[in-house]
Design an enzyme around this catalytic site. Structure first.
Site, mmCIF file in Angstrom:
data_model
loop_
_atom_site.group_PDB
_atom_site.id
_atom_site.type_symbol
_atom_site.label_atom_id
_atom_site.label_comp_id
_atom_site.label_asym_id
_atom_site.label_seq_id
_atom_site.Cartn_x
_atom_site.Cartn_y
_atom_site.Cartn_z
ATOM 1 N N CYS A 135 25.797 37.174 13.189
ATOM 2 C CA CYS A 135 26.235 35.788 12.959
ATOM 3 C C CYS A 135 25.185 34.760 13.368
ATOM 4 O O CYS A 135 25.254 33.601 12.962
ATOM 5 C CB CYS A 135 27.545 35.521 13.697
ATOM 6 N N HIS A 143 28.623 28.030 15.341
ATOM 7 C CA HIS A 143 29.132 29.154 14.560
ATOM 8 C C HIS A 143 30.661 29.140 14.616
ATOM 9 O O HIS A 143 31.242 28.940 15.689
ATOM 10 C CB HIS A 143 28.571 30.468 15.111
ATOM 11 N N ASN A 187 35.863 33.309 9.962
ATOM 12 C CA ASN A 187 34.490 33.603 10.400
ATOM 13 C C ASN A 187 33.722 34.187 9.217
ATOM 14 O O ASN A 187 34.027 35.285 8.749
ATOM 15 C CB ASN A 187 34.552 34.603 11.561
HETATM 16 N N1 COA Z 1 48.359 39.315 15.475
HETATM 17 C C1 COA Z 1 49.212 39.473 16.516
HETATM 18 N N2 COA Z 1 48.838 40.006 17.687
HETATM 19 C C2 COA Z 1 47.543 40.377 17.815
HETATM 20 C C3 COA Z 1 46.637 40.254 16.776
HETATM 21 C C4 COA Z 1 47.069 39.701 15.568
HETATM 22 N N3 COA Z 1 46.253 39.521 14.500
HETATM 23 N N4 COA Z 1 45.418 40.700 17.199
HETATM 24 C C5 COA Z 1 45.591 41.106 18.460
HETATM 25 N N5 COA Z 1 46.875 40.924 18.828
HETATM 26 C C6 COA Z 1 47.512 41.232 20.103
HETATM 27 C C7 COA Z 1 46.757 42.266 20.900
HETATM 28 O O1 COA Z 1 47.093 43.552 20.447
HETATM 29 C C8 COA Z 1 47.247 41.975 22.308
HETATM 30 O O2 COA Z 1 48.496 42.584 22.470
HETATM 31 P P1 COA Z 1 48.887 43.300 23.844
HETATM 32 O O3 COA Z 1 48.828 42.206 24.883
HETATM 33 O O4 COA Z 1 50.260 43.807 23.586
HETATM 34 O O5 COA Z 1 47.855 44.335 24.041
HETATM 35 C C9 COA Z 1 47.476 40.462 22.303
HETATM 36 O O6 COA Z 1 47.514 40.068 20.916
HETATM 37 C C10 COA Z 1 46.411 39.668 23.000
HETATM 38 O O7 COA Z 1 45.170 40.205 22.662
HETATM 39 P P2 COA Z 1 43.864 39.561 23.197
HETATM 40 O O8 COA Z 1 42.714 40.411 22.782
HETATM 41 O O9 COA Z 1 43.999 39.210 24.643
HETATM 42 O O10 COA Z 1 43.854 38.194 22.386
HETATM 43 P P3 COA Z 1 42.814 37.037 22.498
HETATM 44 O O11 COA Z 1 43.505 35.822 22.896
HETATM 45 O O12 COA Z 1 41.578 37.436 23.259
HETATM 46 O O13 COA Z 1 42.360 36.859 20.974
HETATM 47 C C11 COA Z 1 40.546 37.421 19.514
HETATM 48 C C12 COA Z 1 41.743 37.935 20.301
HETATM 49 C C13 COA Z 1 39.885 38.574 18.792
HETATM 50 C C14 COA Z 1 41.039 36.382 18.520
HETATM 51 C C15 COA Z 1 39.565 36.740 20.516
HETATM 52 O O14 COA Z 1 39.322 37.601 21.594
HETATM 53 C C16 COA Z 1 38.246 36.387 19.881
HETATM 54 O O15 COA Z 1 38.171 35.501 19.030
HETATM 55 N N6 COA Z 1 37.134 37.051 20.303
HETATM 56 C C17 COA Z 1 35.842 36.791 19.757
HETATM 57 C C18 COA Z 1 35.687 37.526 18.480
HETATM 58 C C19 COA Z 1 34.502 37.090 17.688
HETATM 59 O O16 COA Z 1 34.136 35.947 17.713
HETATM 60 N N7 COA Z 1 33.902 38.010 16.963
HETATM 61 C C20 COA Z 1 32.864 37.758 16.060
HETATM 62 C C21 COA Z 1 31.597 37.518 16.743
HETATM 63 S S1 COA Z 1 30.513 36.656 15.685
#
Ligand code: COA
Length: 331
Positions: free
Chosen positions: A117, A256, A286
Site C-alpha cells: 500500500c 492511505h 482500501n
Molecule cells: N464483521 C463482524 N465481526 C467481525 C468482522 C466482520 N467483518 N471482522 C472481524 N470481526 C470480529 C472478530 O472476529 C472479533 O470477534 P471476537 O471478539 O469474537 O474474536 C471482533 O470482530 C473484533 O475483532 P478485532 O480484530 O478486535 O476488530 P478491530 O476493531 O481490530 O477491527 C480491523 C479489525 C481488521 C478492521 C482492524 O484491525 C484494522 O483495520 N486493521 C488494519 C488492517 C489494515 O489496514 N490492513 C491493510 C494494511 S494496508
C-alpha cells in the site's frame, strides 16, 4: 545535469474506478457481518469491484490515458512507466509493460514494483530520482490494484476491507520551489508476516503460517492497526521536519485509506484538524497503493487543490513499509 530535488513535481493526474458497487448490505449476504460493524470499525460503506472478465491492468490503462490528457502530454513523450501493485495479472509480463504497449508509450521503459500500500510514495521517490539524473524527462507512475482478486470472499476479517481502482500521475521538472519537497521512506521487514499475500511459488512452510486458504491475503489486523497509526504520524513528521516546516503550514493530508480509525488516530497524533484530512474510504474501501493517487486525482479534478498548497501524502502497508512525501502543488 543534476537538477534541484525541489523542482520535480506532478503535472497531471488520472484515475479509474470500476462501476460495480459492493455495499455492506451485499456483504451481509456473503459472510457473517453487518453494516453496523463494518461502518463502525472501518468507516467503509461501499467498494468498487472489477468485472470478472476485465484484467486488472486495464484499469491502469484508463488511469494512464486520463493522466496524459490532464497533463497535456502525448504517450510517446513518456520516458518511464513505474507501476505499483501487489495484485498484478501476471508476474511477467509486468502490468507496466502491458500498459506501455497498449497506450503507445513507445519511448518508455516500464516495470512494476511492490511496496504494497506504500507503493505510490516509493514510486514517487524513484520517479524523482530518475528525473533528477536528467536522463528521464517525463515519468508516469501508475498504481493499479485488483484487490478483489486477492481476497478470500469467505473470510470476514479481510473481505469487507478491500476494493479495486487505479490512479496515475505524470512527473517532470516544474517551476522552481514547487513539486516534491521531501520524501521519507522506511521498511520494517521483521514485521513482514503481519500481512501475507502468497504467489503460486510460495513454499509449503509459507503457506502453513497463514490461517486461511493458500492463495489469498491474510493479515493480523490488530498488529497492522497498531503499526499504522504510529507509522503514518512519524513518517509525516519526518518529512515535514526535513524541510523545516510545521503541520500548520500543511493545507491537506492525503493518508492511505485503510480504516477511518487509523486515519483519525494518525491525524490526532499530528494535531491536524479533520477538515484538512482527505478521505474517500467510505466509497472505495482500501484500494492499496491506488488510494493516494485516486484521492489526488479526484481532488485535482474537483478544484480542491490550489497552486502553492503544501500537501502531505502518507502511507503504510505490507512489507511492512511506510512513507511520506511533502509536495508543493504546482497545477
Ligand atoms: N464483521 C463482524 N465481526 C467481525 C468482522 C466482520 N467483518 N471482522 C472481524 N470481526 C470480529 C472478530 O472476529 C472479533 O470477534 P471476537 O471478539 O469474537 O474474536 C471482533 O470482530 C473484533 O475483532 P478485532 O480484530 O478486535 O476488530 P478491530 O476493531 O481490530 O477491527 C480491523 C479489525 C481488521 C478492521 C482492524 O484491525 C484494522 O483495520 N486493521 C488494519 C488492517 C489494515 O489496514 N490492513 C491493510 C494494511 S494496508
Amino acid at each position: 545535469m543534476v537538477m534541484s530535488k525541489s523542482s520535480i513535481g506532478i503535472i497531471g493526474t488520472g484515475s479509474y474506478l470500476p462501476e460495480k458497487i459492493l455495499s455492506n448490505s451485499d456483504l451481509e449476504k456473503m459472510v457473517d457481518t453487518s453494516d453496523e460493524w463494518i461502518t463502525k470499525r472501518t468507516g467503509i460503506s461501499n467498494r468498487r469491484i472489477l468485472d470478472d472478465d476485465m484484467p486488472a491492468y486495464k484499469m491502469g490503462i484508463a488511469a494512464a490515458n486520463n493522466a496524459l490528457e490532464n497533463a497535456g502530454v502525448k504517450a510517446e513523450e513518456i520516458d518511464a512507466i513505474i507501476l505499483t501493485t501487489n495484485s498484478p495479472d501476471y508476474l511477467t509480463p509486468s502490468s507496466a509493460c502491458l500498459i506501455q504497449g497498449e497506450i503507445g508509450a513507445v519511448n518508455a521503459i516500464a516495470f512494476d514494483m511492490n511496496a504494497a500500500c506504500t507503493g505510490f510514495i516509493y514510486a514517487l521517490e524513484i520517479a524523482q530520482s530518475f528525473i533528477s539524473t536528467g536522463k528521464y524527462k517525463k515519468v508516469m507512475v501508475i498504481s493499479c490494484e485488483g484487490m478483489s482478486r486477492a481476497i478470500d470472499w469467505t473470510d470476514r476479517n479481510t473481505c469487507v476491507l478491500f476494493g479495486d481502482a487505479a490512479g496515475a500521475v505524470i512527473l517532470s521538472e516544474v517551476e522552481e520551489g514547487y513539486g516534491i519537497l521531501s520524501t521519507c521512506l522506511g521498511s520494517v521487514g521483521e514485521k513482514g508476516k503481519c500481512i501475507t499475500l502468497p504467489c503460486s511459488f510460495s513454499s509449503e512452510e509459507d503457506k502453513a503460517i497463514r490461517n486461511g486458504g493458500e492463495k489469498y491475503l491474510w493479515m493480523d489486523g490488530t498488529e497492522v492497526f497498531k503499526f499504522a497509526v504510529g507509522a503514518m504520524a512519524d513518517a509525516s513528521k519526518k518529512a515535514i521536519d526535513e524541510i523545516g516546516i510545521t503541520f500548520d503550514d500543511i493545507h491537506m493530508v492525503f493518508p492511505h485509506q485503510a480504516n477511518t480509525r487509523i486515519i483519525d488516530g494518525a491525524a490526532k497524533r499530528m494535531k491536524i484538524p479533520e477538515e484538512k484530512v482527505y478521505s474517500n474510504i467510505a466509497e472505495t474501501g482500501n484500494i492499496s497503493s491506488a488510494s493516494i493517487p485516486l484521492g489526488l486525482d479526484l481532488s485535482n479534478k474537483r478544484g480542491i487543490l490550489k497552486k502553492g498548497d503544501n500537501l502531505v501524502l502518507v502511507g503504510f502497508g505490507g512489507g511492512l513499509t511506510w512513507g511520506a512525501s511533502v509536495i508543493k502543488w504546482c497545477l
